[in-house]
Structures are given as structure tokens and as C-alpha cells.
Design an enzyme around this catalytic site. Structure first.
Site, PDB file in Angstrom:
ATOM      1  N   LYS A 222       7.031  -4.428  -7.709  1.00 35.91           N
ATOM      2  CA  LYS A 222       5.972  -5.345  -7.259  1.00 35.91           C
ATOM      3  C   LYS A 222       5.116  -5.794  -8.433  1.00 35.91           C
ATOM      4  O   LYS A 222       4.707  -4.977  -9.256  1.00 35.91           O
ATOM      5  CB  LYS A 222       5.064  -4.642  -6.239  1.00 35.91           C
ATOM      6  CG  LYS A 222       5.783  -4.137  -5.012  1.00 35.91           C
ATOM      7  CD  LYS A 222       4.882  -3.274  -4.163  1.00 35.91           C
ATOM      8  CE  LYS A 222       4.484  -1.984  -4.862  1.00 35.91           C
ATOM      9  NZ  LYS A 222       3.772  -1.047  -3.968  1.00 35.91           N
ATOM     10  N   THR A 255      -7.832  -6.437  -2.634  1.00 40.80           N
ATOM     11  CA  THR A 255      -6.409  -6.116  -2.728  1.00 40.80           C
ATOM     12  C   THR A 255      -6.137  -4.616  -2.572  1.00 40.80           C
ATOM     13  O   THR A 255      -5.019  -4.161  -2.822  1.00 40.80           O
ATOM     14  CB  THR A 255      -5.839  -6.586  -4.084  1.00 40.80           C
ATOM     15  OG1 THR A 255      -6.623  -5.997  -5.119  1.00 40.80           O
ATOM     16  CG2 THR A 255      -5.854  -8.092  -4.208  1.00 40.80           C
ATOM     17  N   GLY A 257      -4.881  -1.659  -0.957  1.00 35.42           N
ATOM     18  CA  GLY A 257      -3.968  -1.398   0.167  1.00 35.42           C
ATOM     19  C   GLY A 257      -2.808  -2.381   0.257  1.00 35.42           C
ATOM     20  O   GLY A 257      -2.013  -2.307   1.192  1.00 35.42           O
ATOM     21  N   THR A 258      -2.684  -3.291  -0.712  1.00 35.18           N
ATOM     22  CA  THR A 258      -1.578  -4.257  -0.633  1.00 35.18           C
ATOM     23  C   THR A 258      -0.218  -3.556  -0.706  1.00 35.18           C
ATOM     24  O   THR A 258       0.715  -3.937   0.015  1.00 35.18           O
ATOM     25  CB  THR A 258      -1.650  -5.303  -1.776  1.00 35.18           C
ATOM     26  OG1 THR A 258      -1.889  -4.617  -3.007  1.00 35.18           O
ATOM     27  CG2 THR A 258      -2.722  -6.330  -1.532  1.00 35.18           C
ATOM     28  N   GLY A 259      -0.125  -2.549  -1.547  1.00 33.86           N
ATOM     29  CA  GLY A 259       1.158  -1.860  -1.727  1.00 33.86           C
ATOM     30  C   GLY A 259       1.576  -1.142  -0.452  1.00 33.86           C
ATOM     31  O   GLY A 259       2.726  -1.259   0.006  1.00 33.86           O
ATOM     32  N   CYS A 260       0.627  -0.392   0.138  1.00 35.01           N
ATOM     33  CA  CYS A 260       0.926   0.339   1.378  1.00 35.01           C
ATOM     34  C   CYS A 260       1.306  -0.646   2.477  1.00 35.01           C
ATOM     35  O   CYS A 260       2.237  -0.416   3.245  1.00 35.01           O
ATOM     36  CB  CYS A 260      -0.306   1.125   1.833  1.00 35.01           C
ATOM     37  SG  CYS A 260      -0.972   2.208   0.572  1.00 35.01           S
TER      38      CYS A 260
HETATM   39  N1  LIG Z   1      -3.793 -11.439  -5.310  1.00 38.63           N
HETATM   40  C1  LIG Z   1      -2.611 -11.416  -4.674  1.00 38.63           C
HETATM   41  N2  LIG Z   1      -2.160 -12.520  -4.028  1.00 38.63           N
HETATM   42  C2  LIG Z   1      -0.974 -12.515  -3.387  1.00 38.63           C
HETATM   43  N3  LIG Z   1      -0.178 -11.452  -3.320  1.00 38.63           N
HETATM   44  C3  LIG Z   1      -0.560 -10.309  -3.938  1.00 38.63           C
HETATM   45  C4  LIG Z   1      -1.801 -10.234  -4.641  1.00 38.63           C
HETATM   46  N4  LIG Z   1      -1.914  -8.970  -5.154  1.00 38.63           N
HETATM   47  C5  LIG Z   1      -0.814  -8.316  -4.774  1.00 38.63           C
HETATM   48  N5  LIG Z   1       0.016  -9.113  -4.063  1.00 38.63           N
HETATM   49  C6  LIG Z   1       1.296  -8.745  -3.455  1.00 38.63           C
HETATM   50  O1  LIG Z   1       1.054  -7.549  -2.704  1.00 38.63           O
HETATM   51  C7  LIG Z   1       2.164  -6.699  -2.746  1.00 38.63           C
HETATM   52  C8  LIG Z   1       1.747  -5.361  -3.319  1.00 38.63           C
HETATM   53  O2  LIG Z   1       1.796  -5.459  -4.724  1.00 38.63           O
HETATM   54  P1  LIG Z   1       0.958  -4.611  -5.753  1.00 38.63           P
HETATM   55  O3  LIG Z   1      -0.485  -4.919  -5.616  1.00 38.63           O
HETATM   56  O4  LIG Z   1       1.592  -4.868  -7.056  1.00 38.63           O
HETATM   57  O5  LIG Z   1       1.248  -3.133  -5.267  1.00 38.63           O
HETATM   58  P2  LIG Z   1       0.293  -1.863  -5.318  1.00 38.63           P
HETATM   59  O6  LIG Z   1      -0.778  -2.077  -4.299  1.00 38.63           O
HETATM   60  O7  LIG Z   1       1.197  -0.744  -5.017  1.00 38.63           O
HETATM   61  O8  LIG Z   1      -0.277  -1.825  -6.699  1.00 38.63           O
HETATM   62  C9  LIG Z   1       3.196  -7.434  -3.581  1.00 38.63           C
HETATM   63  O9  LIG Z   1       4.058  -8.151  -2.733  1.00 38.63           O
HETATM   64  C10 LIG Z   1       2.370  -8.370  -4.449  1.00 38.63           C
HETATM   65  O10 LIG Z   1       3.108  -9.468  -4.883  1.00 38.63           O
HETATM   66  C1  LIG Z   2      -4.213   7.714   0.528  1.00 43.65           C
HETATM   67  C2  LIG Z   2      -3.805   6.570  -0.322  1.00 43.65           C
HETATM   68  N1  LIG Z   2      -2.521   6.192  -0.342  1.00 43.65           N
HETATM   69  C3  LIG Z   2      -2.131   5.155  -1.106  1.00 43.65           C
HETATM   70  C4  LIG Z   2      -3.031   4.454  -1.889  1.00 43.65           C
HETATM   71  C5  LIG Z   2      -2.561   3.298  -2.742  1.00 43.65           C
HETATM   72  O1  LIG Z   2      -3.252   2.117  -2.511  1.00 43.65           O
HETATM   73  P1  LIG Z   2      -2.738   0.680  -2.964  1.00 43.65           P
HETATM   74  O2  LIG Z   2      -1.903   0.143  -1.845  1.00 43.65           O
HETATM   75  O3  LIG Z   2      -3.973  -0.128  -3.166  1.00 43.65           O
HETATM   76  O4  LIG Z   2      -1.939   0.834  -4.200  1.00 43.65           O
HETATM   77  C6  LIG Z   2      -4.373   4.864  -1.849  1.00 43.65           C
HETATM   78  N2  LIG Z   2      -5.319   4.239  -2.572  1.00 43.65           N
HETATM   79  N3  LIG Z   2      -4.734   5.932  -1.049  1.00 43.65           N
HETATM   80 MG   LIG Z   3      -2.384  -3.208  -5.401  1.00 45.76          MG
END
Ligand SMILES: Nc1ncnc2c1ncn2[C@@H]1O[C@H](COP(=O)(O)OP(=O)(O)O)[C@@H](O)[C@H]1O
Ligand SMILES: Cc1ncc(COP(=O)(O)O)c(N)n1
Ligand SMILES: [Mg+2]
Length: 543
Positions: A222, A255, A257-260
Site C-alpha cells: 500500500k 487517515t 485506520g485506512t490500512g485496517c
Molecule cells: N490520503 C489518501 N487518499 C486516498 N487514499 C489513501 C490516502 N491515504 C491512504 N490511502 C489508501 O488507503 C489504503 C491504506 O493505505 P496506507 O495508509 O498506506 O496503509 P496503512 O494505514 O497501513 O499505513 C491504501 O489503499 C491507500 O492507497
Molecule cells: C489496535 C491498532 N491496530 C492497528 C492500527 C494501525 O492503524 P492504521 O490503519 O492507521 O495503520 C492501530 N493504530 N491500532
Molecule cells: Mg495509514
């Protein structure tokens, strides 16, 4: 469907038969005893819903972790059960504390869920210790599931460590080979590969390939945190081909929680039966939509706020919430603005609405038969803004899509439109639904379907509707006597006959709906005012 039964009791308690009827439509299993109900029971069947189990950590701020997974699955229409691996004290500033759940208790939770519920997909998030990963792998071997989505959570968006390097070996050796897809962000991809830099799309591609070698069937790296990138790009490698998923980058601090959310949305789509490719596409589109909707909301004082998974929070912000629940007395003087009439008098829809409010109308309906959807929506939005500060409900005739898009208070639908029950399912429990009915049977059906009021007519002949059968005062009386919902009379009503209608004095008759007598006139506000005086006079007679 539960709300449905409640909403009916506002006006009248449903009979046993109706109660059963409304429940059986929701496919709940029921125990009943009367012969009529027994017959109903035979028709009842159960429906298995798609089910995701999330094995993850709790986030007290509810932006990420278990809480994000529950919200995402719920928004995506999938049931979500939960096994909690750690409890974090966390907010938008950072992670203040972590309490890891014991391996035995993780095992116990897994057994409780897996031994009882038939689930489709397991999604993992924060797995804070090698022991917990081992327990999970044992359970996954014991209880087969259709797919495993592994989000290798290590560091929170705020930069706090959630699962340290100690887990890496177990994650790679034991869990990854079981996974259908793993979804590292750029930092996690780097950590999984011994710290190699992952800073460009090209790096993401080679990282995806190297992680694939560890054993999972698909790897999605991602790029939310990719530096200097205007788009949000994720890269998938399925062992053969690379795919790039690209969307506009939403400018927002929300942003967390986007990953979860992405991982549980992928799990949700897999549970519904999608392929990996379309699951990712839909999940990414969902993340993009919720971020876009939530870009300006503010929860917490920290750097990275949570977003609104259900895209509903903004509807309830104080400056917009003059909306109040429907009250049958709203039906007293129901003004229906008709596009053709407005055209004839050279009035805009919003001028017609303003004039009706000025004259004292208690509810307004927009009836648009000619203009393009885009133009209608624009005008309807303006009318919502006009009505809301006055606390006057605004309904849209027929067009549920327009009602939703302009956030009107509800709709009025006819017998040839979609059934009230379907409209209710689309509009949710709060919006007002009115249904045109000519007979007690239609009124009964509208009630069972979850309508709020009945429009009964035409009471008198009218030019507004061609080929409309007139029910007369007698037909109106019959519907009112048998209806469990409040009734508004419609059709050819004006100053000459409003008293005859209101003085019928039947239960449930709560007002008159008027088109021509208000809008096919020079002064809409004057006519509305006059009619209101007559209505009040006739209701005084009744008292
Ligand atoms: N500002 C944003 N606008 C649109 N999509 C986003 C944005 N930030 C993250 N994403 C998308 O959200 C999802 C989670 O990505 P990311 O943030 O890299 O993961 P994590 O939360 O694990 O760090 C991916 O599909 C990414 O492309
Ligand atoms: C309990 C828990 N699990 C996962 C994440 C990752 O968060 P994110 O989706 O922003 O990378 C978090 N901050 N807390
Ligand atoms: Mg993120």
C-alpha cells in the site's frame, strides 16, 4: 428490519399477524403458536450472511484496529466477529499504552467463534507476539476458512510500535504461507524485507515480489504513505502479474485506520464471493469515498484523525440538524409544488416553496415531472436549505434518488412506484415516507411496508392528475377509518370545499394536500394563508 416494527407502534400497535408478517420479512427465526402463525412459520427461512472474523487489537479512539474492522464490515454489508489480541490506550495523538491479551485467552476467543459460527474469511491486524501468531495458525489449521487476509500491522500511523521485530520471523514462516493476501504498507514491506528502502512505485513492485516469495498467494503493497506522490497507489503481485491500483490522494488529516479499513473491506468482498482483484478494487474505492466524505471532520486534537465509515456523521452536525422527527400534525396544510404549474406562472421552485412557507404551509412536497435530474437536484437542494431553518419537512415526489442526494426529509410515492418496504430499506429508518392510497387494503400494505402517512384521493376531480379515479368523501372516510397511519386528503381541495373534508371528523384525517388551489394562483402565500384560516376554523368546529 427491527426499526420497522417500532416505527409502526408510534401510531398503533400491530396485531399479532402483522407483527409476524413484518418479522418474517426480515428472515428472523420465530417461535409462534397460533395456527395462522404456524402457517407463516413454514414460509420462514433463514439466510446465511457473509462473515468475516477479525483477529486484531482494540483501539480506544476507535479509528483503527477492531473498531475500524467492525465499522468497515458493517458498512460493506458483512457480519464481523472479533478476537482481540491486545487492548491499546490510543487516540489521535498516539498510543499511550498496550496490554497484550494472553495466548490462552486468544485461543479461547478463537475457539468460541470458530467452533460455533460458520465464517468465510479471517482478517488479521495487530498480532503482538510470536505466541499469539502460533495460536492463530493452529486454529486456522483446525477450522478451515475460505480465505485469510493478513494485514501485517507493526507501527501505528502516529509512529508508535504495535508489534515489534520479534514477531517478524513467526509472521513470515508460519502465517504468511497460509495467507491468500498480505497487505503491508511501505514501512511494513521494508521491515519484512530486512529494512530495504521502499520509497517508489518501482520499490513497491520489487518488495511485493520478494514478499510473495515468502509464501502468500497475493501481496498488496500500500502506498498511502509513499512520499512525494500525488496519487494513492497500491501495487499487487499475484505471483505472475503486477497490478497498480491508483486513486486520487484525498487531502485530509483523517487517515488513521485506512490500512485496517482497506484490509477488512477486502475481506468483506472476499466473503461476499469476489475475486481478489475485484475485492481490492472495491475496497480501495470504498476507502477513497469515506476519506473524501470525512476530509473536513474533526475528532480529537492529534495529527491523524479517524474517518466516518458510514458516511453519516456530517448529517448530524448542529448547523444542519434543524430536522426533527415526523409529527402527524405536519400534515395539516400540505403544499405540493408542481413543476408545470410553476412554469405556467413563471415561478422558480424555490420561490414557490418560500411563498408556501410564508403563507403557513406545514409540509412541502416537490413534484417535478419535466426537468433533467441534475437541474431538479440543484433546485431541490436549494429548497431543503429554505425549509430546514423553518422546521418544515420537505418531501420529494417519486424520486428516492433525488431525496437521498439532496438530503430531503423524505419521499411521497404512488402505487406504481416501488413498494414502501423497498423505499424504507433504501432510505433508512428516519426519512418520512408517504404513500398514495385509494383503499383500506392499500393503506394496510403501506403501513406494513413502513410508511409514515397515507395520501388519500382524489377526493374531488382534478386536472393535476390525468385519469385519476376519484374516491370521494366516502372513499376518504373508509380509508381513514381503517388506516393505522395518519391520512392527508388530496385531490381538488381548495377554499370552496376544504371544510367538507376537514369536518368529516374521521380519526386519522390530519390535513389536506393542495396543488392547484395554492400554486395555480397569483399569490401563493395569500392563498395558503386563506386556506389555513379555513382549516383552523373547521378544526375548531370539531372541537
Ligand atoms: N490520503 C489518501 N487518499 C486516498 N487514499 C489513501 C490516502 N491515504 C491512504 N490511502 C489508501 O488507503 C489504503 C491504506 O493505505 P496506507 O495508509 O498506506 O496503509 P496503512 O494505514 O497501513 O499505513 C491504501 O489503499 C491507500 O492507497
Ligand atoms: C489496535 C491498532 N491496530 C492497528 C492500527 C494501525 O492503524 P492504521 O490503519 O492507521 O495503520 C492501530 N493504530 N491500532
Ligand atoms: Mg495509514
Amino acid at each position: 428490519m427491527g426499526f420497522h416494527v417500532c416505527s409502526q407502534t408510534l401510531y398503533s400497535a400491530p396485531t399479532h399477524h402483522q407483527f409476524i408478517n413484518s418479522i418474517s420479512r426480515g428472515f428472523h427465526r420465530i417461535k409462534v403458536s397460533s395456527p395462522r402463525a404456524m402457517q407463516q412459520q413454514e414460509e420462514v427461512h433463514t439466510v446465511r450472511v457473509p462473515h468475516v472474523l477479525t483477529v486484531a487489537g482494540s483501539d480506544s479512539g476507535a479509528g483503527a484496529g477492531i473498531q475500524a474492522d467492525l465499522k468497515a464490515c458493517s458498512a460493506r454489508g458483512v457480519y464481523c466477529s472479533t478476537v482481540i489480541t491486545a487492548v491499546t490506550a490510543q487516540n489521535t495523538v498516539g498510543v499511550q499504552g498496550v496490554d497484550i491479551v494472553t495466548e490462552d485467552f486468544v485461543r479461547e476467543q478463537l475457539k468460541s467463534v470458530l467452533s460455533d459460527m460458520r465464517l468465510d474469511v479471517v482478517k488479521t491486524g495487530m498480532l503482538p507476539s510470536p505466541g499469539i501468531i502460533k495460536v492463530l495458525c493452529q486454529s486456522l489449521k483446525e477450522f478451515q476458512v475460505r480465505a485469510l487476509v493478513v494485514d501485517p500491522v507493526m507501527v501505528s500511523t502516529s509512529g508508535d510500535v504495535l508489534a515489534g521485530p520479534l514477531i517478524l520471523a513467526t509472521l513470515r514462516e508460519e502465517l504468511f504461507p497460509l495467507a491468500d493476501i498480505v497487505t503491508p504498507n511501505v514501512r511494513e514491506a521494508s521491515a519484512l524485507l530486512g529494512g530495504i528502502p521502499v520509497e517508489t512505485v518501482a520499490d513497491m513492485r520489487s518488495a511485493a515480489k520478494s514478499i510473495h516469495d515468502i509464501g502468500p498467494r497475493n501481496v498488496l503493497v500500500k502506498g498511502g504513505d509513499l512520499p512525494a506522490s500525488s496519487d494513492a497507489i497500491d501495487v499487487l503481485f499475484d505471483g505472475k502479474d503486477f497490478y497498480e491500483f491508483r486513486s486520487a490522494r484525498i487531502k485530509t488529516v483523517n487517515t488513521h485506520g485506512t490500512g485496517c479499513t482497506l484490509a477488512s473491506s477486502i475481506a468483506a468482498e472476499l466473503a461476499k464471493g469476489s475475486s481478489v482483484l475485484s475485492a481490492i478494487k472495491i475496497a480501495k474505492r470504498y476507502v477513497e469515498s469515506v476519506l473524501g466524505y470525512s476530509k473536513d471532520i474533526r475528532i480529537g486534537e492529534g495529527q491523524q484523525g479517524p474517518f466516518d465509515h458510514s458516511m453519516k456523521l456530517k448529517n448530524n452536525t448542529p448547523n444542519l440538524c434543524a430536522r426533527r422527527p415526523f409529527d402527524p400534525s405536519d400534515l395539516l396544510l400540505y403544499a405540493v409544488t408542481d413543476s408545470r404549474m410553476n412554469k405556467k406562472w413563471g415561478r422558480s421552485m424555490s420561490d414557490a416553496v418560500k411563498a408556501a412557507i410564508e403563507g403557513g404551509a406545514t409540509i412541502i412536497q416537490l413534484r417535478e415531472k419535466d426537468s433533467d435530474t441534475g437541474d431538479f437536484l440543484k433546485a431541490a437542494k436549494t429548497c431543503v436549505e429554505i425549509c430546514r431553518p423553518h422546521g418544515i419537512p420537505l418531501l420529494i415526489n417519486d424520486r428516492i434518488d433525488v431525496a437521498l442526494a439532496c438530503d430531503a426529509d423524505g419521499v411521497h410515492i404512488g402505487q406504481s412506484d416501488m413498494p414502501a418496504q423497498t423505499a424504507r430499506a433504501i432510505l433508512g429508518p428516519e426519512k418520512i415516507i408517504g404513500v398514495s392510497c385509494k383503499t383500506p387494503e392499500q393503506a394496510e400494505k403501506a403501513w406494513i411496508g413502513g410508511a409514515d402517512y397515507i395520501g388519500c384521493g382524489g377526493v374531488y376531480p382534478t386536472n393535476t392528475k390525468e385519469n385519476n379515479v376519484t374516491v370521494g368523501l366516502e372513499g376518504l372516510r373508509r380509508v381513514c377509518l381503517e388506516s393505522k397511519l395518519p391520512v392527508v386528503a388530496i385531490g381538488g381541495i381548495g377554499s370552496s370545499n376544504v371544510k367538507h373534508v376537514m369536518e368529516l371528523g374521521v380519526p386519522n384525517l390530519r390535513g389536506v394536500a393542495v396543488v392547484s388551489a395554492l400554486f395555480d394562483r397569483e399569490s401563493v402565500s395569500g392563498e395558503t394563508r386563506n386556506l389555513m384560516t379555513l382549516i383552523k376554523d373547521s378544526t375548531k368546529v370539531l372541537k
